[in-house]
Design a protein around this motif. Structure first.
Motif, short mmCIF file in Angstrom:
data_model
loop_
_atom_site.label_atom_id
_atom_site.label_comp_id
_atom_site.label_asym_id
_atom_site.label_seq_id
_atom_site.Cartn_x
_atom_site.Cartn_y
_atom_site.Cartn_z
N ALA A 179 -0.50 18.65 -0.37
CA ALA A 179 -1.50 18.83 -1.29
C ALA A 179 -1.46 18.27 -2.77
N HIS A 180 -0.39 17.67 -2.52
CA HIS A 180 -0.08 16.91 -4.00
C HIS A 180 0.70 15.53 -3.69
N PRO A 181 0.73 14.51 -4.37
CA PRO A 181 1.36 13.25 -3.99
C PRO A 181 2.72 13.33 -4.02
N LYS A 182 3.59 14.12 -4.76
CA LYS A 182 5.04 14.55 -4.87
C LYS A 182 5.35 14.98 -3.43
N GLU A 183 4.66 15.91 -2.72
CA GLU A 183 4.88 16.27 -1.26
C GLU A 183 5.33 15.09 -0.23
N LEU A 184 4.79 13.76 -0.86
CA LEU A 184 4.90 12.78 0.20
C LEU A 184 6.35 12.29 0.31
N ALA A 185 7.31 12.75 -0.67
CA ALA A 185 8.63 12.49 -0.56
C ALA A 185 9.39 13.16 0.72
N ALA A 186 8.71 14.09 1.24
CA ALA A 186 9.37 14.96 2.32
C ALA A 186 8.67 14.59 3.58
N HIS A 187 7.75 13.84 3.52
CA HIS A 187 7.17 13.36 4.88
C HIS A 187 7.32 12.09 5.46
N ARG A 188 7.20 11.92 6.71
CA ARG A 188 7.38 10.57 7.22
C ARG A 188 6.48 9.38 6.81
N VAL A 189 6.65 8.33 6.44
CA VAL A 189 5.78 7.46 5.80
C VAL A 189 5.96 5.98 6.58
N VAL A 190 4.88 5.28 6.97
CA VAL A 190 4.78 4.22 7.48
C VAL A 190 4.34 3.11 6.53
N ALA A 191 5.38 2.27 5.82
CA ALA A 191 5.11 1.45 4.67
C ALA A 191 4.58 -0.06 4.96
N TYR A 192 3.80 -0.41 4.40
CA TYR A 192 3.33 -1.84 4.21
C TYR A 192 4.54 -2.55 3.27
N SER A 193 5.19 -3.31 3.74
CA SER A 193 6.37 -3.98 3.10
C SER A 193 5.94 -4.74 1.63
N HIS A 194 4.52 -5.17 1.65
CA HIS A 194 4.32 -6.19 0.67
C HIS A 194 3.53 -5.38 -0.49
N LEU A 195 3.44 -4.05 -0.12
CA LEU A 195 2.75 -3.27 -1.35
C LEU A 195 3.47 -3.35 -2.41
#
Length: 306
Positions: A179-195
């Motif tokens: 519900a809030h961006p801060k909660e992304l820290a606890a989720h699995r993330v698939v990241a674009y390395s050039h971001l």
């Protein structure tokens, strides 16, 4: 006396560094070149050039007049090119560099239509995500996706694309919807390395800017790879709307955090110089601009559901 001709002769002398050099560039006699410059100085009532047997230099007035004359002559060239481009049939080869995924998804379907409309134009299209040097590598045009284009180049904005956080319905049903961006820290993330920022994802929302440090399970330098993993319930991805717009419309991916906006990127046609822009390139830029008036990847900012 033709003022434009006087300006042209004067700037040619300055550019060549001598009257003799201007003679070759203008294909005039030395007497004619001298006559035009003398006439210009007499009409203005100032000396523009200091002449000696060994060197030629600009006076302060000459330097000012040279700069303004160049601007005026470039504007005249632009005006003529714009008018003639409407009536002349473009021809010849255009070398184009475009980003890989955007080139395949959104540009590849357009090239045939452009060539059908302009049968005397040939295309040499290179797809890669490397920022090429247009001048050194001989490209006439490039399409770039960025916040701001290279200031040394001339550009025309074609469209915009927004970076969107999303995940598959399967992932969200198992791990919950943040519900809030801060909660992304606890989720699995698939990241674009050039971001830009890499692990730090930035958002603008009701409470201002929010920066969250994510923990990526996968890094990839290719957005298509991130998208594919996200579609297979692999985690939350942050990818441009031009890439995932259809996935969102079909429901294969679900947008999360709809009240928080991430980065918006411009999609630009860039070329080395506006001066004497070839008709073939001008026509291609106009064609692309018309093609993206209403981007197919535009998405609404509705709330996510899973």
């Amino acid at each position: 006396m033709d003022r434009t001709l006087e300006m042209s002769v004067f700037t040619a002398v300055v550019d060549a560094g001598s009257f003799v050099g201007a003679v070759d560039a203008l294909r005039m006699s030395k007497a004619a070149v001298s006559r035009h410059v003398d006439s210009l100085e007499q009409r203005l009532g100032v000396r523009l050039l200091q002449r000696t047997t060994r060197r030629l230099s600009l006076t302060e007035e000459g330097r000012l007049f040279y700069q303004r004359s160049k601007e005026i002559l470039v504007s005249l060239d632009d005006a003529e090119s714009e008018v003639t481009s409407r009536t002349q049939e473009p021809s010849g080869l255009i070398r184009v560099n475009v980003p890989l995924t955007f080139g395949i998804m959104h540009l590849a379907p357009l090239w045939g239509a452009f060539m059908e409309t302009h049968p005397q134009v040939d295309l040499d299209i290179t797809l890669n995500d490397r920022v090429v040097d247009l001048v050194d590598e001989g490209y006439d045009l490039a399409v770039r996706i960025s916040i701001l284009p290279d200031s040394s180049l001339v550009c025309r904005k074609l469209a915009a694309t927004e970076m969107l956080a999303c995940a598959s319905p399967g992932y969200l049903s198992r791990h919950g919807i943040p519900a809030h961006p801060k909660e992304l820290a606890a989720h699995r993330v698939v990241a674009y390395s050039h971001l830009a920022g890499r692990d730090e994802w930035k958002f603008e929302g009701p409470d201002g800017e929010v920066v969250v440090r994510t923990r990526a399970r996968v890094y990839s330098n290719n957005g298509d790879t991130c998208r594919a993993i996200g579609l297979r319930d692999g985690g939350i991805i942050l990818q441009p709307s031009f890439m995932i717009g259809e996935d969102l419309k079909r429901g294969d991916l679900v947008r999360i955090l709809p009240d928080y906006r991430s980065v918006e990127l411009g999609i630009y046609a860039v070329y080395p110089s506006r001066k004497q822009l070839p008709i073939k390139v001008r026509r291609l830029v106009d064609f692309l601009s018309d093609a993206f008036l209403k981007p197919a990847w535009a998405v609404t900012h509705s709330r996510s559901q899973a």
